[in-house]
Design a protein around this motif. Structure first.
Motif, PDB file in Angstrom:
ATOM      1  N   VAL A 179       0.863  -1.178   0.000  1.00  0.00           N
ATOM      2  CA  VAL A 179       0.000   0.000   0.000  1.00  0.00           C
ATOM      3  C   VAL A 179       0.894   1.221   0.000  1.00  0.00           C
ATOM      4  O   VAL A 179       2.048   1.158   0.434  1.00  0.00           O
ATOM      5  CB  VAL A 179      -0.947   0.030   1.218  1.00  0.00           C
ATOM      6  N   TYR A 237      -2.987   5.690   0.830  1.00  0.00           N
ATOM      7  CA  TYR A 237      -3.927   4.591   1.090  1.00  0.00           C
ATOM      8  C   TYR A 237      -3.867   4.182   2.557  1.00  0.00           C
ATOM      9  O   TYR A 237      -4.902   3.967   3.193  1.00  0.00           O
ATOM     10  CB  TYR A 237      -3.606   3.398   0.191  1.00  0.00           C
ATOM     11  N   GLU A 265      -7.223   4.433   4.545  1.00  0.00           N
ATOM     12  CA  GLU A 265      -7.889   3.139   4.739  1.00  0.00           C
ATOM     13  C   GLU A 265      -7.250   2.396   5.914  1.00  0.00           C
ATOM     14  O   GLU A 265      -6.930   1.210   5.805  1.00  0.00           O
ATOM     15  CB  GLU A 265      -7.780   2.314   3.456  1.00  0.00           C
TER      16      GLU A 265
END
Length: 127
Positions: free
Chosen positions: A102, A106, A110
């Motif tokens: 990631v 991100y 998230e």
């Protein structure tokens, strides 16, 4: 698995500074993002800042740009969060977390999907 351990929290007066450290149990390979998150009493967890090991790009939550700085020392397997001009509203438990494959944005946006979390370190800003 990667184990993360956050440290460096404590009591600081308004306007003061602290540097948090997040020690990783193994070398942070490429394609890994790691970040700092915080949760104040009665509030939801929010992303502070994240960093990608692949390209060293960083991401900051809007409230933290200019006051907080994320950095890393790959040789020491440590990610730092330098916090300046701390205010009482910065009082929270600060966690470091990360995951493979990631990027920084991100990871910050998230965070619920991140697999690796440290135990948290308490920062109290009070006079």
């Amino acid at each position: 698995d990667v184990q993360l351990q956050a440290s460096g929290g404590g009591l600081v007066q308004p306007g003061g500074s602290l540097r948090l450290s997040c020690a990783a149990s193994k070398f942070m390979l490429a394609n890994y993002a790691i970040g700092w998150f915080r949760q104040a009493p009665g509030k939801e967890r929010e992303a502070v800042s994240c960093l990608s090991t692949t390209d060293a790009r960083t991401y900051y939550g809007d409230s933290f740009k200019g006051r907080f700085t994320i950095s890393s020392d790959s040789a020491k397997k440590v990610v730092y969060l330098q916090m300046n001009n701390l205010q009482p509203e910065d009082t929270a438990v600060y966690y470091c977390a990360g995951d493979y494959f990631v990027n920084a944005e991100y990871a910050c946006r998230e965070d619920k999907t991140l697999d690796y979390w440290g135990q948290g370190t308490l920062v109290t800003v009070s006079s």
